[in-house]
Design a protein around this motif. Structure first.
Motif, mmCIF file in Angstrom:
data_model
loop_
_atom_site.group_PDB
_atom_site.id
_atom_site.type_symbol
_atom_site.label_atom_id
_atom_site.label_comp_id
_atom_site.label_asym_id
_atom_site.label_seq_id
_atom_site.Cartn_x
_atom_site.Cartn_y
_atom_site.Cartn_z
ATOM 1 N N PHE A 419 0.842 -1.193 0.000
ATOM 2 C CA PHE A 419 0.000 0.000 0.000
ATOM 3 C C PHE A 419 0.881 1.247 0.000
ATOM 4 C CE2 PHE A 419 -2.562 -3.368 1.859
ATOM 5 C CZ PHE A 419 -3.776 -3.214 1.220
ATOM 6 N N TYR A 420 0.540 2.192 -0.868
ATOM 7 C CA TYR A 420 1.350 3.396 -1.056
ATOM 8 C C TYR A 420 0.530 4.649 -0.783
ATOM 9 C CZ TYR A 420 4.780 0.489 -3.504
ATOM 10 O OH TYR A 420 5.708 -0.467 -3.819
ATOM 11 N N LEU A 421 1.100 5.571 -0.034
ATOM 12 C CA LEU A 421 0.537 6.911 0.054
ATOM 13 C C LEU A 421 1.029 7.720 -1.133
ATOM 14 C CD1 LEU A 421 1.009 7.814 3.844
ATOM 15 C CD2 LEU A 421 -0.982 6.809 2.719
ATOM 16 N N THR A 422 0.224 8.654 -1.592
ATOM 17 C CA THR A 422 0.602 9.484 -2.739
ATOM 18 C C THR A 422 0.194 10.928 -2.486
ATOM 19 O OG1 THR A 422 0.411 9.684 -5.144
ATOM 20 C CG2 THR A 422 -1.585 9.113 -3.948
ATOM 21 N N LYS A 423 0.682 11.825 -3.321
ATOM 22 C CA LYS A 423 0.363 13.250 -3.199
ATOM 23 C C LYS A 423 -0.737 13.675 -4.167
ATOM 24 C CE LYS A 423 5.310 14.244 -2.419
ATOM 25 N NZ LYS A 423 5.896 13.115 -3.176
ATOM 26 N N GLN A 424 -0.974 12.890 -5.219
ATOM 27 C CA GLN A 424 -1.915 13.282 -6.252
ATOM 28 C C GLN A 424 -2.484 12.040 -6.926
ATOM 29 O OE1 GLN A 424 0.108 15.427 -9.394
ATOM 30 N NE2 GLN A 424 1.930 14.166 -9.250
ATOM 31 N N PRO A 425 -3.603 12.115 -7.657
ATOM 32 C CA PRO A 425 -4.388 13.320 -7.875
ATOM 33 C C PRO A 425 -5.350 13.634 -6.732
ATOM 34 C CG PRO A 425 -5.348 11.502 -9.082
ATOM 35 C CD PRO A 425 -4.103 10.972 -8.443
ATOM 36 N N ARG A 430 -7.928 9.557 4.685
ATOM 37 C CA ARG A 430 -7.969 8.677 5.856
ATOM 38 C C ARG A 430 -6.557 8.351 6.336
ATOM 39 N NH1 ARG A 430 -10.570 2.572 5.873
ATOM 40 N NH2 ARG A 430 -10.249 2.151 8.085
ATOM 41 N N PHE A 431 -5.719 7.939 5.400
ATOM 42 C CA PHE A 431 -4.332 7.592 5.724
ATOM 43 C C PHE A 431 -3.412 8.700 5.227
ATOM 44 C CE2 PHE A 431 -6.372 3.364 4.961
ATOM 45 C CZ PHE A 431 -6.347 2.926 6.287
ATOM 46 N N THR A 432 -2.732 9.336 6.129
ATOM 47 C CA THR A 432 -1.770 10.379 5.784
ATOM 48 C C THR A 432 -0.458 10.104 6.505
ATOM 49 O OG1 THR A 432 -2.584 11.799 7.569
ATOM 50 C CG2 THR A 432 -3.540 12.127 5.367
ATOM 51 N N LEU A 433 0.590 10.699 5.993
ATOM 52 C CA LEU A 433 1.919 10.444 6.532
ATOM 53 C C LEU A 433 1.980 10.778 8.021
ATOM 54 C CD1 LEU A 433 4.638 9.520 5.292
ATOM 55 C CD2 LEU A 433 5.308 11.923 5.268
ATOM 56 N N ASN A 434 2.481 9.810 8.800
ATOM 57 C CA ASN A 434 2.689 9.967 10.249
ATOM 58 C C ASN A 434 1.391 10.065 11.049
ATOM 59 O OD1 ASN A 434 5.533 10.003 9.964
ATOM 60 N ND2 ASN A 434 5.476 12.182 9.455
ATOM 61 N N SER A 435 0.241 9.845 10.418
ATOM 62 C CA SER A 435 -1.016 9.874 11.167
ATOM 63 C C SER A 435 -1.170 8.607 11.994
ATOM 64 C CB SER A 435 -2.198 10.013 10.209
ATOM 65 O OG SER A 435 -2.333 8.840 9.413
ATOM 66 N N LYS A 445 2.093 -5.734 9.947
ATOM 67 C CA LYS A 445 2.523 -5.631 8.563
ATOM 68 C C LYS A 445 3.962 -5.136 8.552
ATOM 69 C CE LYS A 445 -2.184 -4.385 7.127
ATOM 70 N NZ LYS A 445 -2.745 -4.149 8.466
ATOM 71 N N GLU A 446 4.570 -5.141 7.384
ATOM 72 C CA GLU A 446 5.955 -4.688 7.249
ATOM 73 C C GLU A 446 5.966 -3.256 6.726
ATOM 74 O OE1 GLU A 446 10.124 -5.986 5.002
ATOM 75 O OE2 GLU A 446 8.270 -7.124 4.673
ATOM 76 N N VAL A 447 6.566 -2.359 7.489
ATOM 77 C CA VAL A 447 6.671 -0.962 7.084
ATOM 78 C C VAL A 447 7.951 -0.813 6.263
ATOM 79 C CG1 VAL A 447 6.838 1.431 7.846
ATOM 80 C CG2 VAL A 447 5.407 -0.192 9.119
ATOM 81 N N LEU A 448 7.809 -0.628 4.950
ATOM 82 C CA LEU A 448 8.964 -0.550 4.062
ATOM 83 C C LEU A 448 9.589 0.839 4.058
ATOM 84 C CD1 LEU A 448 7.732 -2.614 0.976
ATOM 85 C CD2 LEU A 448 8.963 -3.390 3.008
ATOM 86 N N SER A 449 8.774 1.865 4.203
ATOM 87 C CA SER A 449 9.244 3.247 4.278
ATOM 88 C C SER A 449 8.134 4.066 4.904
ATOM 89 C CB SER A 449 9.600 3.782 2.883
ATOM 90 O OG SER A 449 8.439 3.928 2.094
ATOM 91 N N GLU A 450 8.344 5.368 5.004
ATOM 92 C CA GLU A 450 7.337 6.192 5.665
ATOM 93 C C GLU A 450 6.019 6.227 4.907
ATOM 94 O OE1 GLU A 450 8.842 10.517 3.836
ATOM 95 O OE2 GLU A 450 9.069 10.068 5.968
ATOM 96 N N ASN A 451 6.027 5.887 3.621
ATOM 97 C CA ASN A 451 4.779 5.931 2.847
ATOM 98 C C ASN A 451 4.428 4.605 2.169
ATOM 99 O OD1 ASN A 451 6.990 6.338 1.007
ATOM 100 N ND2 ASN A 451 5.516 6.982 -0.545
ATOM 101 N N VAL A 452 5.077 3.492 2.573
ATOM 102 C CA VAL A 452 4.783 2.181 1.984
ATOM 103 C C VAL A 452 4.658 1.133 3.089
ATOM 104 C CG1 VAL A 452 5.478 0.416 0.333
ATOM 105 C CG2 VAL A 452 6.129 2.795 -0.068
ATOM 106 N N ILE A 453 3.561 0.397 3.073
ATOM 107 C CA ILE A 453 3.327 -0.701 4.015
ATOM 108 C C ILE A 453 3.022 -1.966 3.217
ATOM 109 C CG2 ILE A 453 1.676 -1.629 5.711
ATOM 110 C CD1 ILE A 453 1.454 1.175 6.883
ATOM 111 N N ARG A 454 3.680 -3.056 3.592
ATOM 112 C CA ARG A 454 3.492 -4.339 2.894
ATOM 113 C C ARG A 454 2.695 -5.298 3.783
ATOM 114 N NH1 ARG A 454 8.870 -7.187 1.481
ATOM 115 N NH2 ARG A 454 8.837 -5.822 -0.337
#
Length: 476
Positions: A419-425, A430-435, A445-454
């Protein structure tokens, strides 16, 4: 290959750093500088006591510049010969920059490094220009027209440095390593990097505009960047096709600046460029822009890799619609020899919400059917992993959507969902960075980076456990 580009893996520096690849930087005009030599012994002592002279770095730079190192005392050589030639004693000091920025030092005949150690640092004089490390510069990117650039973020190909149809892999590898060094010293030289340099500190919607660049990196980061240069030159993004069946709303293919002189890559010319050195390739990502399976020879090139690059890891990114039965069979056969991962980019849980990003005509059910067929072909002899890549938007992030994508993924035979967070469009509200909602979603789950969860479908946990569900709902 030119042996001068091969790092000495066993060498160490006198300050305990990781050995650094010997890289030639771009030479400037001759320096109007001559060392006065008045305090040679004292200057040697100053560098030994207070500096970080890198013997491996200095020796290799002498070799590349064809400068004779006629004494075992490299510090003395730097003082009497190297500084006037523009050689550097270590990564964190640019001799040429310091001399051209400080005319008083140049005219006095003082050694620039000694001057910096004794006086310049305390006085706030800069030892180098902006230093810049880009984490995305870890693949050679080859587009369908054969152009080669050093970074997948440079979508306009402003930093193209070669063409695989005209040059050998060895030549391109050499250029790539040199490019990393030159970028490190002067990122403003390259138009494709200037925007990233300016955006390093910017943010949008709580997410950094650029999170893969570091300005003024620390010593350990620099050592790591150069220590991995040779490894990174064995990794490739190759674009099989620059056309696509999907019409994703933010895809650069539909930008007026997107240009390719041909739609399909010539795999035969690519293979000819690699030659026997194909065995050195460690990673091959067979995608960039476009749908890779729209090139009818993609499977043939995969078989070539399986037969000639035994240690390569291959990754495809496909929306699945053009993943035909023949492709599935070729993937499975290749995966019996090499590691293969298929990223399935489907940004929604059903036809209705997928079309909001991927276009009204996108065939969601056909894509899932093709992935399901691929999964069923696998057996225990295969090194084949199938991952659903799911970008979270405002229209596909509900509990119902998440449970539906889990059920669809299990039925089709996926191994994971990312699952990826994005800036656009229209990013997920609901899901935002660091929320808290995003952090809670990362449970089990496995947190791959601040905006990707596996999410591993074999983990034994549902995608929304009851104890997480209430927490997530409370943050909506």
């Amino acid at each position: 290959m030119d042996n001068n580009l091969i790092p000495d893996e066993k060498a160490t520096t006198n300050c305990g750093e990781t050995p650094v690849i010997n890289l030639q930087y771009i030479e400037g005009p001759a320096l109007d500088y001559h060392y006065n030599g008045k305090n040679l012994r004292a200057d040697i002592a100053t560098i030994r006591e207070h500096g970080h002279f890198n013997h491996v770095w200095y020796k290799k730079c002498c070799e590349l510049r064809n400068i004779t190192l006629d004494t075992p005392n490299m510090i003395q050589h730097y003082l009497t010969v190297g500084a006037a030639a523009g050689l550097d004693p270590e990564h964190n000091f640019d001799t040429r920059f310091y001399l051209t920025s400080n005319n008083d030092v140049r005219l006095s005949g003082h050694n620039p490094y000694v001057h910096y150690l004794k006086y310049g640092e305390q006085a706030g004089r800069k030892p180098y220009r902006h230093k810049f490390i880009c984490k995305e510069m870890n693949y050679l990117v080859i587009t369908t027209d054969g152009d080669v650039s050093p970074c997948c973020v440079d979508v306009r190909k402003q930093n193209t440095f070669g063409n695989i149809y005209q040059e050998s892999y060895a030549e391109l590898q050499h250029k790539f390593i040199q490019y990393r060094m030159d970028l490190f010293r002067n990122p403003q030289k390259y138009p494709g990097c200037v925007e990233c340099l300016h955006n390093c500190q910017g943010s949008s919607g709580g997410m950094r505009l650029v999170d893969y660049c570091t300005v003024q990196p620390q010593r350990a980061q620099i050592a790591d960047f150069f220590g991995k240069a040779k490894l990174m030159s064995t990794r490739f993004h190759i674009e099989p096709a620059s056309i696509c069946n999907a019409t994703c709303s933010t895809c650069f293919i539909f930008n007026k600046d997107f240009r390719r002189s041909q739609e399909l890559i010539d795999f035969e010319k690519v293979a000819r460029s690699f030659g026997e050195k194909i065995r050195e390739v460690s990673h091959m990502q067979l995608f960039f822009y476009g749908e890779p399976f729209m090139n009818p020879r993609t499977g043939e090139f995969l078989n070539y890799l399986a037969d000639h690059a035994p240690d390569v890891k291959v990754i495809f990114s496909t929306n699945g619609v053009y993943l035909k039965a023949q492709h599935a069979q070729e993937l499975v056969e290749a995966a019996k020899k090499i590691s293969v991962t298929v990223w399935s980019s489907l940004h929604g849980s059903n036809q209705q919400n997928v079309r909001l990003y991927m276009g009204d005509t996108f065939q969601f059910e056909k894509a899932l059917k093709n992935i399901s067929y691929l999964s069923r072909l696998r057996d225990e002899s295969c090194q084949l992993e199938i991952v659903w890549k799911y970008v979270l938007f405002s229209w596909n992030d509900s509990d119902a959507d998440l449970r539906e994508v889990e059920q669809r993924a299990r039925t089709a035979g996926y191994d994971q969902i990312e699952f990826y967070l994005t800036k656009q469009p229209s990013p997920s509200r609901r899901f935002t960075l660091n929320s808290e909602a995003w952090k809670n979603f990362g449970h089990n789950k496995e947190v791959l980076s601040e905006n990707v969860i596996r999410y591993n479908l074999n983990s034994g946990y549902p995608i929304l456990p009851d104890n997480d569900q209430a927490l997530i709902a409370s943050n909506r």
